[in-house]
Scaffold this motif. Structure first.
Motif, short mmCIF file in Angstrom:
data_model
loop_
_atom_site.label_atom_id
_atom_site.label_comp_id
_atom_site.label_asym_id
_atom_site.label_seq_id
_atom_site.Cartn_x
_atom_site.Cartn_y
_atom_site.Cartn_z
N LEU A 323 0.64 -1.28 -0.09
CA LEU A 323 0.21 0.05 -0.04
C LEU A 323 0.87 1.30 -0.15
CD1 LEU A 323 -1.35 -2.35 1.76
CD2 LEU A 323 -2.82 -0.69 2.36
N VAL A 324 0.63 2.11 -0.89
CA VAL A 324 1.18 3.34 -1.08
C VAL A 324 0.50 4.61 -0.85
CG1 VAL A 324 3.16 4.58 -2.41
CG2 VAL A 324 2.88 2.11 -2.66
N THR A 325 0.83 5.34 0.21
CA THR A 325 0.15 6.65 0.30
C THR A 325 0.65 7.74 -0.59
OG1 THR A 325 1.64 7.35 2.17
CG2 THR A 325 -0.59 6.26 2.71
N HIS A 326 -0.20 8.71 -1.00
CA HIS A 326 0.24 9.74 -1.82
C HIS A 326 -0.66 10.86 -1.79
CE1 HIS A 326 -3.03 8.29 -4.43
NE2 HIS A 326 -2.79 7.26 -4.28
N ARG A 327 -0.46 11.94 -2.65
CA ARG A 327 -0.88 13.41 -2.56
C ARG A 327 -2.64 13.19 -2.51
NH1 ARG A 327 -2.61 17.36 -6.06
NH2 ARG A 327 -2.01 16.22 -7.88
N HIS A 328 -3.14 12.34 -3.46
CA HIS A 328 -4.61 12.06 -3.40
C HIS A 328 -5.20 11.34 -2.21
CE1 HIS A 328 -3.86 14.13 -7.22
NE2 HIS A 328 -3.25 12.64 -7.81
N ILE A 329 -4.62 10.85 -1.27
CA ILE A 329 -4.98 10.26 -0.19
C ILE A 329 -5.27 11.21 1.13
CG2 ILE A 329 -4.62 8.50 1.58
CD1 ILE A 329 -5.06 7.35 -1.15
N GLU A 330 -6.52 11.67 1.30
CA GLU A 330 -6.91 12.46 2.28
C GLU A 330 -6.86 11.76 3.64
OE1 GLU A 330 -7.33 15.33 1.53
OE2 GLU A 330 -7.39 15.28 -0.76
N PRO A 331 -6.73 12.64 4.63
CA PRO A 331 -6.84 12.06 6.00
C PRO A 331 -7.89 11.25 6.45
CG PRO A 331 -6.31 14.37 6.05
CD PRO A 331 -6.51 14.16 4.65
N ALA A 332 -9.13 11.48 5.79
CA ALA A 332 -10.27 10.88 6.26
C ALA A 332 -10.28 9.49 5.29
CB ALA A 332 -11.59 11.52 5.53
N ASP A 333 -9.42 9.27 4.42
CA ASP A 333 -9.22 8.04 3.69
C ASP A 333 -8.66 6.88 4.62
OD1 ASP A 333 -10.35 9.06 1.36
OD2 ASP A 333 -8.45 9.89 0.77
N ILE A 334 -7.74 7.19 5.49
CA ILE A 334 -7.31 6.30 6.25
C ILE A 334 -8.17 5.31 7.20
CG2 ILE A 334 -5.45 5.93 7.97
CD1 ILE A 334 -4.42 6.77 4.91
N PRO A 335 -9.10 6.07 8.10
CA PRO A 335 -10.09 5.32 8.61
C PRO A 335 -10.99 4.47 7.56
CG PRO A 335 -10.59 7.62 8.98
CD PRO A 335 -9.09 7.48 8.16
N ARG A 336 -11.28 5.01 6.56
CA ARG A 336 -11.91 4.23 5.46
C ARG A 336 -11.26 3.15 5.10
NH1 ARG A 336 -12.82 8.37 1.09
NH2 ARG A 336 -14.42 7.07 0.29
N ALA A 337 -10.18 3.37 4.69
CA ALA A 337 -9.27 1.95 4.41
C ALA A 337 -9.34 0.91 5.47
CB ALA A 337 -7.81 2.53 4.07
N LEU A 338 -9.20 1.32 6.80
CA LEU A 338 -9.14 0.48 7.98
C LEU A 338 -10.45 -0.25 7.92
CD1 LEU A 338 -7.39 2.57 10.43
CD2 LEU A 338 -6.24 0.66 9.26
N ILE A 339 -11.51 0.66 7.65
CA ILE A 339 -12.85 -0.19 7.48
C ILE A 339 -12.82 -1.40 6.54
CG2 ILE A 339 -15.26 0.14 6.85
CD1 ILE A 339 -15.13 2.88 8.35
N ALA A 340 -12.38 -1.33 5.30
CA ALA A 340 -12.24 -2.22 4.27
C ALA A 340 -11.55 -3.45 4.76
CB ALA A 340 -11.74 -1.46 3.05
N PHE A 341 -10.40 -3.18 5.42
CA PHE A 341 -9.54 -4.39 5.92
C PHE A 341 -10.41 -5.15 7.10
CE2 PHE A 341 -5.90 -2.49 4.41
CZ PHE A 341 -4.86 -3.76 3.99
N ARG A 342 -11.18 -4.06 8.11
CA ARG A 342 -12.10 -4.86 8.89
C ARG A 342 -13.12 -5.78 8.33
NH1 ARG A 342 -11.10 -6.10 13.89
NH2 ARG A 342 -11.66 -8.28 12.78
#
Length: 349
Positions: A323-342
């Protein structure tokens, strides 16, 4: 709870996904253009001069990709049937290989840890009696892609350069994400480049330019590389259109890489907090590796399940995700990504 219904999802496959900024488009429109195959494109020339000055080297060459920059570094400094020493999982040996195909040079992969060469094994390999082949180049990588964006220390890079220099051998750095390394180390990029003879840097990853890379080094090496660039089809004409975006990237986008690093750490910490059987490597820069070997599903299966849950990632071998973070990943995207893993852990995807 955040839901993905009706959402385009989050794309963490690579920082090469980054798109040009409005300022880059503006700079493209106003770029001065010429024929770079004849008497130079003025904007490409400005990019080359700016990069060389930034890294405190004599000269630089704008090329279409970092792969070509690495290839040219080898073509200039290594002859047929000579040897290049590098860490065994380095990108140049595992992915690019064009230098070996086109030059007849041999790549010798040495053991390493977190992307850093084992200095004892390097010392052994540098001994004249170690191989019937002449070693012509030592190559290092920062950040180290396969090691999860790890950054060899400044002292390690200096030690490698010192050992190579004593043997009369130049050191090339695959520095596609060198600016990420500098941000992690908290130093000027020129400090990272200081002990190295040639360095390639990529403009189209976290820096968000649409295309291009730069090879820097001595005036002699870059002059030879410019001639060879033509031979392998790298001469471009009014290339200032691309160079203009690269100039904007180089002069304005480096400091914000720290944001990518912070989001990668938040993402890794969040995945680890989900608990066994997932394990995330603690990142130094913007690459997160996730071990899925204890989940009962292979990496390809996880990629498909996460995609269904609104998150795009890439497999890394059989048992890891990248997984690679970049300019188009907003702060709110991180908890959303974690929900996908969950969701995937719970079998809800």
């Amino acid at each position: 709870m955040i839901d993905f219904d009706g959402d385009d999802g989050i794309d963490l496959r690579s920082d090469t996904l980054t798109r040009p900024t409005p300022a880059m488009y503006g700079r493209i429109v106003s770029a001065k253009l010429g024929d770079d195959g004849l008497d130079h494109d003025p904007t490409a020339y400005e990019l080359e001069e700016t990069t060389a000055t930034l890294l405190r080297k004599e000269a630089a060459l704008f090329v279409p990709s970092c792969t070509m920059a690495n290839l040219l570094a080898v073509l200039v400094q290594v002859q047929r049937s000579e040897q290049i020493l590098l860490e065994a999982s380095a990108h140049m040996i595992t992915t690019e290989r064009g230098a070996a195909t086109l030059t007849g040079a041999f790549f010798l992969g040495l053991p390493g840890h977190d992307g850093a060469l084992d200095l004892d094994r390097l010392d052994d390999a540098l001994r004249p009696s170690a191989s019937p082949l002449r070693t012509a180049l030592v190559a290092v990588e920062t950040t180290h892609n396969a090691a999860g964006g790890m950054v060899p220390s400044l002292s390690h890079m200096a030690a490698v350069a010192d050992m190579a220099r004593k043997a009369g051998i130049p050191v090339h750095c695959d520095g596609a994400r060198l600016f990420n390394a500098a941000i992690h180390l908290g130093v000027d990029p020129a400090i990272v480049a200081e002990p190295l003879d040639t360095i390639s840097i990529c403009l189209s990853k976290g820096l968000s330019a649409p295309v291009g890379a730069v090879l820097v080094g001595s005036a002699r090496v870059i002059d030879a590389a410019r001639r060879l660039r033509k031979m392998i089809g790298g001469t471009q004409r009014q290339v200032g259109i691309a160079a203009a975006a690269g100039l904007e990237a180089l002069t304005t986008m480096v400091p914000r890489l720290a944001e990518d690093h912070a989001r990668a750490r938040e993402l890794a910490d969040g995945i680890t907090a989900l608990g066994s059987p997932l394990t995330a490597q603690t990142p130094q820069t913007n690459i997160v590796q996730v071990d899925v070997s204890r989940t009962g599903r292979d990496a390809e299966s996880w990629v498909a399940d996460l995609d269904a849950a609104g998150l795009r990632v890439r497999p890394l071998g059989t048992n890891r995700l990248r997984l690679v973070t970049h300019r188009h990943i907003e702060p709110a995207d991180i908890p959303r990504a974690l929900i996908a893993f969950r969701r995937c852990l719970d079998g809800a995807a």
